[in-house]
Design a protein around this motif. Structure first.
Motif, PDB file in Angstrom:
ATOM      1  N   ALA A 102      69.755 -27.274-100.688  1.00  0.00           N
ATOM      2  CA  ALA A 102      70.104 -28.268-101.708  1.00  0.00           C
ATOM      3  C   ALA A 102      68.904 -28.703-102.534  1.00  0.00           C
ATOM      4  CB  ALA A 102      70.731 -29.497-101.050  1.00  0.00           C
ATOM      5  N   MET A 103      67.752 -28.840-101.892  1.00  0.00           N
ATOM      6  CA  MET A 103      66.585 -29.403-102.569  1.00  0.00           C
ATOM      7  C   MET A 103      65.621 -28.343-103.080  1.00  0.00           C
ATOM      8  SD  MET A 103      65.964 -32.587 -99.907  1.00  0.00           S
ATOM      9  CE  MET A 103      64.635 -33.337-100.841  1.00  0.00           C
ATOM     10  N   GLY A 104      65.819 -27.109-102.642  1.00  0.00           N
ATOM     11  CA  GLY A 104      64.934 -26.031-103.061  1.00  0.00           C
ATOM     12  C   GLY A 104      63.899 -25.710-102.003  1.00  0.00           C
ATOM     13  N   THR A 105      63.379 -24.478-102.060  1.00  0.00           N
ATOM     14  CA  THR A 105      62.419 -24.011-101.074  1.00  0.00           C
ATOM     15  C   THR A 105      61.190 -24.905-101.006  1.00  0.00           C
ATOM     16  OG1 THR A 105      63.153 -21.745-101.443  1.00  0.00           O
ATOM     17  CG2 THR A 105      61.032 -22.020-100.380  1.00  0.00           C
ATOM     18  N   HIS A 397      67.675 -16.908 -95.983  1.00  0.00           N
ATOM     19  CA  HIS A 397      67.024 -17.322 -97.223  1.00  0.00           C
ATOM     20  C   HIS A 397      66.366 -18.702 -97.098  1.00  0.00           C
ATOM     21  CE1 HIS A 397      68.236 -14.289-100.338  1.00  0.00           C
ATOM     22  NE2 HIS A 397      68.900 -13.878 -99.273  1.00  0.00           N
ATOM     23  N   LEU A 398      66.709 -19.435 -96.047  1.00  0.00           N
ATOM     24  CA  LEU A 398      66.058 -20.726 -95.829  1.00  0.00           C
ATOM     25  C   LEU A 398      64.586 -20.557 -95.459  1.00  0.00           C
ATOM     26  CD1 LEU A 398      68.848 -22.520 -93.743  1.00  0.00           C
ATOM     27  CD2 LEU A 398      68.399 -22.766 -96.190  1.00  0.00           C
ATOM     28  N   PHE A 399      64.210 -19.338 -95.058  1.00  0.00           N
ATOM     29  CA  PHE A 399      62.838 -19.067 -94.633  1.00  0.00           C
ATOM     30  C   PHE A 399      62.072 -18.220 -95.646  1.00  0.00           C
ATOM     31  CE2 PHE A 399      65.338 -19.931 -90.872  1.00  0.00           C
ATOM     32  CZ  PHE A 399      64.531 -20.774 -90.141  1.00  0.00           C
ATOM     33  N   TYR A 407      67.565 -19.952-102.809  1.00  0.00           N
ATOM     34  CA  TYR A 407      67.451 -21.388-103.013  1.00  0.00           C
ATOM     35  C   TYR A 407      66.132 -21.731-103.718  1.00  0.00           C
ATOM     36  CZ  TYR A 407      71.050 -20.710 -99.566  1.00  0.00           C
ATOM     37  OH  TYR A 407      72.159 -20.246 -98.921  1.00  0.00           O
ATOM     38  N   TRP A 408      65.755 -20.883-104.663  1.00  0.00           N
ATOM     39  CA  TRP A 408      64.518 -21.079-105.402  1.00  0.00           C
ATOM     40  C   TRP A 408      64.685 -22.092-106.532  1.00  0.00           C
ATOM     41  CZ3 TRP A 408      59.707 -20.335-104.342  1.00  0.00           C
ATOM     42  CH2 TRP A 408      58.742 -20.307-105.355  1.00  0.00           C
TER      43      TRP A 408
END
Length: 491
Positions: A102-105, A397-399, A407-408
């Motif tokens: 939600a907030m970005g990497t 993709h969270l990592f 989530y960029w």
């Protein structure tokens, strides 16, 4: 299976629990209702709740204040738990990693900062309160005509830091073990204190005994209720940085909300805060050590205060565990051993030990304003996962820390989320100043937390739908990953 295989398996489990690797299946600590209930009671029933209780007493109507507090607490906790816990539970990830969708990497670094400020801030406040309470006990028993011995306060505070490190250095499994004993002890002490303060005055009379109207925040019953509800809802907001770290250790989906709602909410924070309010009314004192000794006498009072102070260890190791996992988002800490990470996080406590009064006077002020950020964060996390992503994220993709991440967003930051978080803080502070207790004109009807939360949900949903619609026209780089129809890519 050989002993070496078992040793390797145990090592992997310990490293997973003490790090950022997703925690799955049998590795999760809380596989039953009771163990999770005990852990959440330890978090919810910290000693600073007794100070919160004193604040409720000074609302002006003890009964209305307690009822309002419980309403606000329970009303706020359920959505907060869902917002901060669903992704962490489903994929076993740290709350900072969960927030990246939600907030970005890079934007999730804001949550990391707030987690560290909140967990370490409240931990050091609790250590300072423990030292001060021990000092007050020592003064009353051995030096009634003198002041508190600051060297004794410092010694007790340092001892608490050492005990936390010894208990937590081998990993978080100690949390489940220790809270199995500290949580019942906390509740037993609270029950004993309730009995002591109602021996001479029955509970009904005490509930309808109020502070001097000149000392009350207000004499307006509706505003008194609004204050009570807001105090409870504000307390619920502080669960945002904590609950994700607990949720990744929960084994069954059905235990995600109910045990925590009962443990940290009704039984933990609710009961102990109510006892604190009644004790403040019964004794005229806001210091737990002082009113325990007034009601129980020096003999039993000493035993009760000692147990109460030791029971704080369950809360402290829970807080430092959550901070220890989250801080590994920073590469410098990720390369350290777990025991070294906890040691480094505890180091500032040595300064705290010799400046307990200063810390309580100043850090509590900052933490009061710090909580204003969590209304927007909770709204963003809840809306993004439930309403926009329909409970679908790509855990791998969270990592990913490059533009290849789903989530960029824009340069690693979802600036829409950042703007909504700021909006939430502005709405909250325009309705309620948690330090001065000044309120806006509509506070008496709607409070501050819930309007800020609702405004952020609406603002984030509409803004993100607009961004998604514009992304189809090629207006933003990487925003095509936001498309609700492209589940395989980002949502």
């Amino acid at each position: 299976m050989s002993n070496s295989d078992e040793d390797v398996g145990g090592l992997i489990t310990r490293e997973t629990l003490a790090g950022r690797l997703p925690v799955q299946g049998s590795s999760r600590l809380y596989n039953g209702f009771g163990t999770l209930l005990g852990a959440t009671i330890a978090i919810g029933a910290a000693s600073f709740n007794y100070l919160f209780g004193a604040s409720i007493a000074y609302i002006g109507n003890t009964y209305i204040g307690i009822i309002g507090y419980l309403i606000g607490l329970m009303m706020g906790l359920a959505p907060i738990y869902l917002a901060s816990g669903m992704i962490s539970y489903r994929h076993g990830v740290d709350p900072v990693d969960a927030a990246k969708s939600a907030m970005g990497t890079r934007g999730a670094s804001l949550l990391l900062l707030l987690i560290l400020i909140t967990t370490l801030g409240w931990s050091f406040v609790l250590i300072a309160m423990t030292g001060q309470a021990a000092g007050r006990l020592q003064q009353i028993l051995f030096n009634p005509n003198g002041g508190i011995d600051n060297s004794f306060v410092a010694a007790v505070s340092v001892l608490m830091l050492v005990l936390v490190w010894l208990l937590l250095r081998k990993g978080p499994a100690m949390i489940a073990l220790l809270t199995r004993y500290t949580s019942p002890a906390i509740l037993l002490i609270a029950a004993v204190l309730l009995y002591l303060i109602t021996r001479d005055v029955n509970l009904s009379t005490l509930l309808h005994t109020n502070v001097d109207p000149k000392l009350a925040y207000t004499t307006d019953p509706l505003l008194q209720l609004a204050y009570g509800v807001e105090f409870g809802a504000s307390n619920a907001l502080t669960s945002v940085p904590f609950f994700g770290g607990i949720a990744r250790l929960i084994h069954k989906r059905k235990h995600l909300v109910t045990p925590s709602l009962l443990g940290a909410g009704l039984i933990g924070a609710g009961f102990t805060t109510a006892v604190g309010a009644l004790a403040a009314i019964a004794t005229g004192s806001t210091e737990p050590a002082e009113w325990v000794l007034k009601t129980a006498g020096s003999g039993m009072g000493t035993i009760i205060v000692t147990i109460l102070l030791l029971a704080n260890l369950g809360t402290l190791i829970s807080f430092f565990y959550l901070a220890g996992v989250s801080v590994q988002q920073i590469r410098f800490f990720a390369r350290m051993r777990w025991d070294v990470i906890i040691f480094v996080l505890l180091l500032p406590g040595l300064v705290v030990a010799f400046n307990t009064e200063w810390l309580i006077a100043h850090v509590m002020n900052w933490l009061a304003y710090n909580g204003a950020m969590f209304a927007g964060i909770a709204a963003v996390l809840l809306t993004d996962y439930l309403l926009l992503r329909r409970q679908t994220v790509l855990p791998a993709h969270l990592f990913v820390k490059t533009p290849d991440s789903a989530y960029w967003f824009w340069g690693g930051v979802n600036w829409v989320a950042m703007a909504v978080i700021v909006l939430g803080a502005c709405v909250y502070l325009s309705l309620f100043n948690p330090l001065t207790l000044a309120v806006g004109s509509t506070f008496r009807y709607v409070g501050a937390t819930m309007p800020a939360f609702a405004a952020c949900i609406l603002a984030y949903y509409l803004a993100m739908r607009l961004v998604i619609a514009m992304s189809y026209k090629g207006g933003y780089r990487n925003v095509s990953q936001l498309s609700l129809k492209k589940v395989s890519v980002g949502l």
